[in-house]
Design a protein around this motif. Sequence first.
Motif, PDB file in Angstrom:
ATOM      1  N   THR A  72      -4.612  14.669  -4.331  1.00 17.81           N
ATOM      2  CA  THR A  72      -4.547  15.934  -3.591  1.00 17.81           C
ATOM      3  C   THR A  72      -3.864  15.691  -2.244  1.00 17.81           C
ATOM      4  O   THR A  72      -3.725  14.540  -1.794  1.00 17.81           O
ATOM      5  CB  THR A  72      -5.961  16.475  -3.340  1.00 17.81           C
ATOM      6  N   LYS A  73      -3.454  16.785  -1.610  1.00 18.08           N
ATOM      7  CA  LYS A  73      -2.779  16.678  -0.318  1.00 18.08           C
ATOM      8  C   LYS A  73      -3.673  16.015   0.719  1.00 18.08           C
ATOM      9  O   LYS A  73      -3.227  15.190   1.526  1.00 18.08           O
ATOM     10  CB  LYS A  73      -2.380  18.077   0.150  1.00 18.08           C
ATOM     11  N   GLU A  74      -4.984  16.355   0.684  1.00 17.48           N
ATOM     12  CA  GLU A  74      -5.921  15.773   1.650  1.00 17.48           C
ATOM     13  C   GLU A  74      -6.040  14.265   1.472  1.00 17.48           C
ATOM     14  O   GLU A  74      -6.064  13.503   2.451  1.00 17.48           O
ATOM     15  CB  GLU A  74      -7.301  16.429   1.504  1.00 17.48           C
ATOM     16  N   LEU A  75      -6.124  13.797   0.225  1.00 16.04           N
ATOM     17  CA  LEU A  75      -6.246  12.359  -0.044  1.00 16.04           C
ATOM     18  C   LEU A  75      -4.971  11.622   0.378  1.00 16.04           C
ATOM     19  O   LEU A  75      -5.029  10.503   0.937  1.00 16.04           O
ATOM     20  CB  LEU A  75      -6.529  12.117  -1.525  1.00 16.04           C
ATOM     21  N   ILE A  76      -3.833  12.253   0.127  1.00 15.18           N
ATOM     22  CA  ILE A  76      -2.565  11.615   0.519  1.00 15.18           C
ATOM     23  C   ILE A  76      -2.500  11.455   2.035  1.00 15.18           C
ATOM     24  O   ILE A  76      -2.151  10.376   2.546  1.00 15.18           O
ATOM     25  CB  ILE A  76      -1.370  12.456   0.012  1.00 15.18           C
ATOM     26  N   GLU A  77      -2.832  12.528   2.773  1.00 14.73           N
ATOM     27  CA  GLU A  77      -2.800  12.469   4.240  1.00 14.73           C
ATOM     28  C   GLU A  77      -3.790  11.447   4.776  1.00 14.73           C
ATOM     29  O   GLU A  77      -3.501  10.719   5.743  1.00 14.73           O
ATOM     30  CB  GLU A  77      -3.099  13.854   4.812  1.00 14.73           C
ATOM     31  N   GLU A  78      -4.966  11.374   4.144  1.00 11.92           N
ATOM     32  CA  GLU A  78      -5.991  10.413   4.581  1.00 11.92           C
ATOM     33  C   GLU A  78      -5.509   8.979   4.411  1.00 11.92           C
ATOM     34  O   GLU A  78      -5.658   8.137   5.302  1.00 11.92           O
ATOM     35  CB  GLU A  78      -7.273  10.656   3.783  1.00 11.92           C
ATOM     36  N   LYS A 124       0.839  -1.212   0.000  1.00 17.10           N
ATOM     37  CA  LYS A 124       0.000   0.000   0.000  1.00 17.10           C
ATOM     38  C   LYS A 124       0.868   1.254   0.000  1.00 17.10           C
ATOM     39  O   LYS A 124       0.527   2.246  -0.658  1.00 17.10           O
ATOM     40  CB  LYS A 124      -0.913  -0.012   1.228  1.00 17.10           C
ATOM     41  N   ARG A 125       1.989   1.239   0.733  1.00 18.23           N
ATOM     42  CA  ARG A 125       2.889   2.400   0.747  1.00 18.23           C
ATOM     43  C   ARG A 125       3.493   2.631  -0.642  1.00 18.23           C
ATOM     44  O   ARG A 125       3.598   3.772  -1.104  1.00 18.23           O
ATOM     45  CB  ARG A 125       4.012   2.170   1.760  1.00 18.23           C
ATOM     46  N   GLU A 126       3.924   1.544  -1.285  1.00 16.13           N
ATOM     47  CA  GLU A 126       4.505   1.676  -2.623  1.00 16.13           C
ATOM     48  C   GLU A 126       3.479   2.214  -3.616  1.00 16.13           C
ATOM     49  O   GLU A 126       3.787   3.067  -4.455  1.00 16.13           O
ATOM     50  CB  GLU A 126       5.033   0.317  -3.080  1.00 16.13           C
ATOM     51  N   THR A 127       2.237   1.716  -3.506  1.00 15.17           N
ATOM     52  CA  THR A 127       1.176   2.187  -4.407  1.00 15.17           C
ATOM     53  C   THR A 127       0.896   3.669  -4.186  1.00 15.17           C
ATOM     54  O   THR A 127       0.732   4.448  -5.144  1.00 15.17           O
ATOM     55  CB  THR A 127      -0.118   1.378  -4.173  1.00 15.17           C
ATOM     56  N   LEU A 128       0.872   4.075  -2.902  1.00 14.28           N
ATOM     57  CA  LEU A 128       0.621   5.482  -2.582  1.00 14.28           C
ATOM     58  C   LEU A 128       1.744   6.371  -3.128  1.00 14.28           C
ATOM     59  O   LEU A 128       1.480   7.446  -3.702  1.00 14.28           O
ATOM     60  CB  LEU A 128       0.489   5.668  -1.072  1.00 14.28           C
TER      61      LEU A 128
END
Length: 277
Positions: free
Chosen positions: A81-87, A69-73
């Motif tokens: 967006t910044k909000e989606l990344i933080e979420e 999941k980290r690699e995909t992110l």
Amino acid sequence: MKLKVLIVILMLTAVFSANAQRGVRIGYIDTEYILENIPEYTEATGQLESKVQKWKTEIETSLKGIKQKRETLNNEKALLTKELIEEREEDIFFEEKEILDYQQKRFGPNGDLMIQKRQLMQPVQDQIFQAVQDIAKAKKYDFVFDKSADVVMLYSAERFDMSDLIIRTISRASKRTQAKNKAERRNAKDEDAVIEVNDAQEARQKILDDKKAEREAATAKRKQEILDAREAKKKAAAEKRAKILEDRAKAREEKLKERSGTNDSEETDEKTQDDID
């Protein structure tokens, strides 16, 4: 710590020997060996190991999922967006924390593995302790140590090893406990009597075996001494023969030299005579 324990043991032994009219009787056991030869314990250990492997597989699979999941992110950050990344990072963080909490619950100092090991060990340790008490009192041992514990065994003669006796004692106790009727209890009691007789026979046999081993060692030593003496005689004879042959060769060579010298002298005399004529 181990050195201190050993010093205390040696001091106790010295004091006891000085005050006792008979020699000090010391025995030892190997707990690890005993545990390996108790079927109930090895079976339960196998079941626990299966659980442990299952827990490890679950944790490893979950951690691989987090890594993926980290690699995909990281690959999709440019599109988010910044909000989606933080979420999503927060979701991954909490998911990872749950896995680590689960790992601690299973394998931590107070986790399921340690608890179940204690539950598994305690009854067997109690049996071993009780068997040691009974055997030590019956056979008049002064000290009994555990070879696999903190006591340093600098040397241990096998005749003082009580481990097999402990295993038989625990096995007999287990059979008596599991006996369901009078016949089974009688058989267990008869087995106790047979084993006690066997113990005495084993002790006598041990003495006979030791004496036999001593005789065989003495015989082997004597045979080796005879063989060594024969080899020494053969070597001396060979050296003597070689010396005789060498002396004969030297004598033959000296005779040949003498003959050669005589012939040279005669030839010189004949040549001189010819010159005179």
